[in-house]
Design a protein around this motif. Structure first.
Motif, PDB file in Angstrom:
ATOM      1  N   UNK A   6      23.671  13.431 -24.590  1.00  0.00           N
ATOM      2  CA  UNK A   6      24.563  13.186 -25.724  1.00  0.00           C
ATOM      3  C   UNK A   6      23.897  13.329 -27.097  1.00  0.00           C
ATOM      4  N   UNK A   7      22.652  12.893 -27.224  1.00  0.00           N
ATOM      5  CA  UNK A   7      21.975  13.008 -28.526  1.00  0.00           C
ATOM      6  C   UNK A   7      21.746  14.473 -28.895  1.00  0.00           C
ATOM      7  N   UNK A   8      21.413  15.285 -27.906  1.00  0.00           N
ATOM      8  CA  UNK A   8      21.203  16.711 -28.164  1.00  0.00           C
ATOM      9  C   UNK A   8      22.523  17.377 -28.501  1.00  0.00           C
ATOM     10  N   UNK A   9      23.549  17.051 -27.751  1.00  0.00           N
ATOM     11  CA  UNK A   9      24.874  17.619 -27.998  1.00  0.00           C
ATOM     12  C   UNK A   9      25.382  17.230 -29.384  1.00  0.00           C
ATOM     13  N   UNK A  10      25.211  15.968 -29.746  1.00  0.00           N
ATOM     14  CA  UNK A  10      25.630  15.490 -31.073  1.00  0.00           C
ATOM     15  C   UNK A  10      24.880  16.254 -32.166  1.00  0.00           C
ATOM     16  N   UNK A  11      23.587  16.472 -31.954  1.00  0.00           N
ATOM     17  CA  UNK A  11      22.784  17.206 -32.928  1.00  0.00           C
ATOM     18  C   UNK A  11      23.275  18.653 -33.069  1.00  0.00           C
ATOM     19  N   UNK A  14      26.482  18.675 -35.088  1.00  0.00           N
ATOM     20  CA  UNK A  14      26.178  18.438 -36.502  1.00  0.00           C
ATOM     21  C   UNK A  14      25.553  19.669 -37.145  1.00  0.00           C
ATOM     22  N   UNK A  15      24.633  20.326 -36.427  1.00  0.00           N
ATOM     23  CA  UNK A  15      24.031  21.550 -36.947  1.00  0.00           C
ATOM     24  C   UNK A  15      25.097  22.624 -37.166  1.00  0.00           C
ATOM     25  N   UNK A  16      25.983  22.772 -36.186  1.00  0.00           N
ATOM     26  CA  UNK A  16      27.040  23.782 -36.302  1.00  0.00           C
ATOM     27  C   UNK A  16      27.892  23.521 -37.547  1.00  0.00           C
ATOM     28  N   UNK A  35      23.938  30.397 -37.822  1.00  0.00           N
ATOM     29  CA  UNK A  35      25.199  29.903 -37.289  1.00  0.00           C
ATOM     30  C   UNK A  35      25.461  30.492 -35.903  1.00  0.00           C
ATOM     31  N   UNK A  36      25.191  31.769 -35.730  1.00  0.00           N
ATOM     32  CA  UNK A  36      25.360  32.404 -34.421  1.00  0.00           C
ATOM     33  C   UNK A  36      24.418  31.804 -33.387  1.00  0.00           C
ATOM     34  N   UNK A  37      23.186  31.517 -33.795  1.00  0.00           N
ATOM     35  CA  UNK A  37      22.208  30.937 -32.865  1.00  0.00           C
ATOM     36  C   UNK A  37      22.645  29.559 -32.377  1.00  0.00           C
ATOM     37  N   UNK A  38      23.066  28.708 -33.298  1.00  0.00           N
ATOM     38  CA  UNK A  38      23.467  27.360 -32.876  1.00  0.00           C
ATOM     39  C   UNK A  38      24.788  27.423 -32.113  1.00  0.00           C
ATOM     40  N   UNK A  39      25.658  28.364 -32.440  1.00  0.00           N
ATOM     41  CA  UNK A  39      26.908  28.536 -31.689  1.00  0.00           C
ATOM     42  C   UNK A  39      26.606  28.930 -30.250  1.00  0.00           C
ATOM     43  N   UNK A  40      25.673  29.847 -30.078  1.00  0.00           N
ATOM     44  CA  UNK A  40      25.273  30.288 -28.734  1.00  0.00           C
ATOM     45  C   UNK A  40      24.703  29.107 -27.938  1.00  0.00           C
ATOM     46  N   UNK A  41      23.822  28.344 -28.557  1.00  0.00           N
ATOM     47  CA  UNK A  41      23.206  27.203 -27.881  1.00  0.00           C
ATOM     48  C   UNK A  41      24.254  26.164 -27.516  1.00  0.00           C
ATOM     49  N   UNK A  42      25.200  25.953 -28.390  1.00  0.00           N
ATOM     50  CA  UNK A  42      26.292  25.019 -28.118  1.00  0.00           C
ATOM     51  C   UNK A  42      27.124  25.498 -26.929  1.00  0.00           C
ATOM     52  N   UNK A  43      27.401  26.791 -26.879  1.00  0.00           N
ATOM     53  CA  UNK A  43      28.161  27.343 -25.750  1.00  0.00           C
ATOM     54  C   UNK A  43      27.393  27.192 -24.442  1.00  0.00           C
ATOM     55  N   UNK A  44      26.117  27.508 -24.460  1.00  0.00           N
ATOM     56  CA  UNK A  44      25.301  27.375 -23.253  1.00  0.00           C
ATOM     57  C   UNK A  44      25.241  25.909 -22.817  1.00  0.00           C
ATOM     58  N   UNK A  45      25.102  25.016 -23.763  1.00  0.00           N
ATOM     59  CA  UNK A  45      24.978  23.592 -23.458  1.00  0.00           C
ATOM     60  C   UNK A  45      26.253  22.992 -22.883  1.00  0.00           C
TER      61      UNK A  45
END
Length: 90
Positions: A6-11, A14-16, A35-45
């Motif tokens: 949850x802490x990583x997901x929340x981060x 927030x970054x996005x 923005x694309x990098x954090x979007x990709x990481x969010x999708x993978x996560x």
């Protein structure tokens, strides 16, 4: 299904949100790439393919998760230090 801590997901959320505002203000190649990098990481996560879906999943998971502020592993989950004797017991 595995879920992000949850802490990583929340981060990531927030970054996005921060980077989305930054890119809207600056509109530079660098801000778009971040923005694309954090979007990709969010999708993978979250196991999704679209940012909108990733955000929806992240918000659902965060609403269901207890409030956690530290993503570091608990001491009992940590690997032993190098050179430490490890004894397995049954």
């Amino acid at each position: 299904m595995l879920t992000a801590h949850p802490a990583i997901l929340r981060d990531l959320v927030e970054q996005y949100e921060t980077l989305r505002v930054l890119h809207a203000e600056e509109g530079t190649h660098a801000s778009r790439q971040r923005l694309e990098d954090v979007s990709y990481t969010l999708c993978v996560s979250t196991g999704t393919r679209r940012t909108e879906d990733a955000l929806a999943v992240a918000h659902r998971q965060l609403a269901a998760a207890p409030r956690v502020t530290d993503a570091s592993p608990r001491t009992e989950d940590a690997a032993p230090a190098a050179g430490t004797d490890v004894r397995l017991t049954a």
